[in-house]
Design a protein around this motif. Sequence first.
Motif, PDB file in Angstrom:
ATOM      1  N   VAL A  75       0.854  -1.189   0.000  1.00 34.35           N
ATOM      2  CA  VAL A  75       0.000   0.000   0.000  1.00 34.35           C
ATOM      3  C   VAL A  75       0.885   1.233   0.000  1.00 34.35           C
ATOM      4  CG1 VAL A  75      -1.825   1.281   1.165  1.00 34.35           C
ATOM      5  CG2 VAL A  75      -1.744  -1.200   1.359  1.00 34.35           C
ATOM      6  N   LYS A  76       0.597   2.166  -0.869  1.00 35.20           N
ATOM      7  CA  LYS A  76       1.335   3.432  -0.888  1.00 35.20           C
ATOM      8  C   LYS A  76       0.353   4.584  -0.734  1.00 35.20           C
ATOM      9  CE  LYS A  76       5.286   2.111  -3.798  1.00 35.20           C
ATOM     10  NZ  LYS A  76       6.039   2.423  -5.033  1.00 35.20           N
ATOM     11  N   LEU A  77       0.705   5.521   0.133  1.00 32.14           N
ATOM     12  CA  LEU A  77      -0.072   6.739   0.305  1.00 32.14           C
ATOM     13  C   LEU A  77       0.819   7.925   0.005  1.00 32.14           C
ATOM     14  CD1 LEU A  77      -2.420   8.560   1.375  1.00 32.14           C
ATOM     15  CD2 LEU A  77      -1.440   8.261   3.656  1.00 32.14           C
ATOM     16  N   MET A  78       0.473   8.708  -1.000  1.00 29.73           N
ATOM     17  CA  MET A  78       1.185   9.956  -1.276  1.00 29.73           C
ATOM     18  C   MET A  78       0.281  11.098  -0.846  1.00 29.73           C
ATOM     19  SD  MET A  78       3.189  11.375  -4.639  1.00 29.73           S
ATOM     20  CE  MET A  78       4.638  10.427  -4.236  1.00 29.73           C
ATOM     21  N   PHE A  79       0.764  11.870   0.102  1.00 31.34           N
ATOM     22  CA  PHE A  79      -0.053  12.847   0.806  1.00 31.34           C
ATOM     23  C   PHE A  79       0.582  14.233   0.645  1.00 31.34           C
ATOM     24  CE2 PHE A  79      -1.762  13.912   5.345  1.00 31.34           C
ATOM     25  CZ  PHE A  79      -2.711  14.754   4.778  1.00 31.34           C
ATOM     26  N   PHE A  80      -0.092  15.117  -0.092  1.00 37.52           N
ATOM     27  CA  PHE A  80       0.432  16.451  -0.390  1.00 37.52           C
ATOM     28  C   PHE A  80      -0.114  17.489   0.585  1.00 37.52           C
ATOM     29  CE2 PHE A  80       0.681  14.073  -4.290  1.00 37.52           C
ATOM     30  CZ  PHE A  80       1.888  14.450  -4.851  1.00 37.52           C
ATOM     31  N   ASN A  81       0.778  18.360   1.074  1.00 41.57           N
ATOM     32  CA  ASN A  81       0.383  19.447   1.965  1.00 41.57           C
ATOM     33  C   ASN A  81       1.210  20.685   1.665  1.00 41.57           C
ATOM     34  OD1 ASN A  81      -1.465  18.159   4.254  1.00 41.57           O
ATOM     35  ND2 ASN A  81       0.159  16.698   3.790  1.00 41.57           N
ATOM     36  N   LYS A  82       0.709  21.849   2.059  1.00 41.23           N
ATOM     37  CA  LYS A  82       1.433  23.090   1.806  1.00 41.23           C
ATOM     38  C   LYS A  82       2.734  23.133   2.593  1.00 41.23           C
ATOM     39  CE  LYS A  82      -2.567  25.970   0.667  1.00 41.23           C
ATOM     40  NZ  LYS A  82      -3.390  27.155   1.055  1.00 41.23           N
TER      41      LYS A  82
END
Length: 478
Positions: free
Chosen positions: A422-429
């Motif tokens: 499982v891969k989670l790519m999580f974008f934030n400022k």
Amino acid sequence: MLNVPSQSFPAPRSQQRVASGGRSKVPLKQGRSLMDWIRLTKSGKDLTGLKGRLIEVTEEELKKHNKKDDCWICIRGFVYNVSPYMEYHPGGEDELMRAAGSDGTELFDQVHRWVNYESMLKECLVGRMAIKPTVLKDYREEEKKVLNGMLPKSQVTDTLAKEGPSYPSYDWFQTDSLVTIAIYTKQKDINLDSIIVDHQNDSFRAETIIKDCLYLIHIGLSHEVQEDFSVRVVESVGKIEIVLKKKENTSWDFLGHPLKNHNSLIPRKDTGLYYRKCQLISKEDVTHDTRLFCLMLPPSTHLQVPIGQHVYLKLSVTGTEIVKPYTPVSGSLLAEFKEPVLPNNKYIYFLIKIYPTGLFTSELDRLQIGDFVSVSSPEGNFKISKFQELEELFLLAAGTGFTPMVKILNYALTDIPSLRKVKLMFFNKTEDDIIWRSQLEKLAFKDKSMWMPPVLASRDTAIAKADIAPVLLEFRVY
């Protein structure tokens, strides 16, 4: 049609949005915000042109009002003069004009049928459509036919009989202290997420989701029952049992009298949203501008929001009901973060970003512990069954778009036997905007079979130039 403006991604004029061809908002003139519209509706100005009169509108009359300065629209049998609202509509005048002089119910439902248009447009109400009276079914005849607690099945329309699922049925039984309502769905994929029960005063309402339809039992109970009840599902045969506790140990001659749409199978797209008031139990900071809200369901409600689906929260803001959609999350990613006070199925959690100038979220943030928020029944087309044979899963999220991933991530790591990665790519400022970062790290490192390399973009990468800090989490399951 009456959506509350909110932050959006991609930006309204970005190439992503232009390429997507999706519905976008238009820039509004100064003084044409939602708050300005609410002020106008409270000003006492005649917004219908009828000086307070309500009229019955024929189809011929409705068709005449099809211009921007004279635009009537029918929604679910009620006619509104939306000309005063034209400049306040986030979707623009052209979007409203698509339904000018006609029944706009289907168009409205395609965009956002959850919006409380009755409250938003109540000062624009012209009247009701003139329709031929329909012959209502005489349910008193049904009550006379009650035999051994069984009520006969309602008539089914030809369309549902031919195209919909097998028509369900129900029965009821009693002991000295209990009443059991049994629903026979004739489906084998029914679970506790499929049934929603609400009992208020003497009104008993049970919604069963069957494919794209909703089977409704809606009864005014003949006797009083206690608040708490139990729900059991026999998945192998598609049977649901709802056990009510009598307040008095007396024998019931009949279950109750039918209420609106009782014993009917309705396409979900044709049903309105049903709300129940939930109490705010806790509110805690997760990031500098994101809060975790915990709401408690009424004791007389059974509702479990399926993974990947959402609900709508409704608040009254300066006398107008405002509605926004949110995806419930788990109380945390890790069990040790929870403080078990009541059974988990009595709580609903929401991770919500607070916008200081936002109309809805700022009002939500001002709520005190013990205040109430109206929560709708679940909606959504996501099917968790599609995950059952996955070997690899890639999740992509940004900001509070992380919320749909919370339950999916938990489910993927515990309930999909075929899953290997499982891969989670999580974008934030910024790094400070990363929701539940410490929990994500603990989740990844709590077992040797999982591995997580956190990756923060360097300043010379293309992603960093967009002022976004991504975190890559990879879980390998052996």
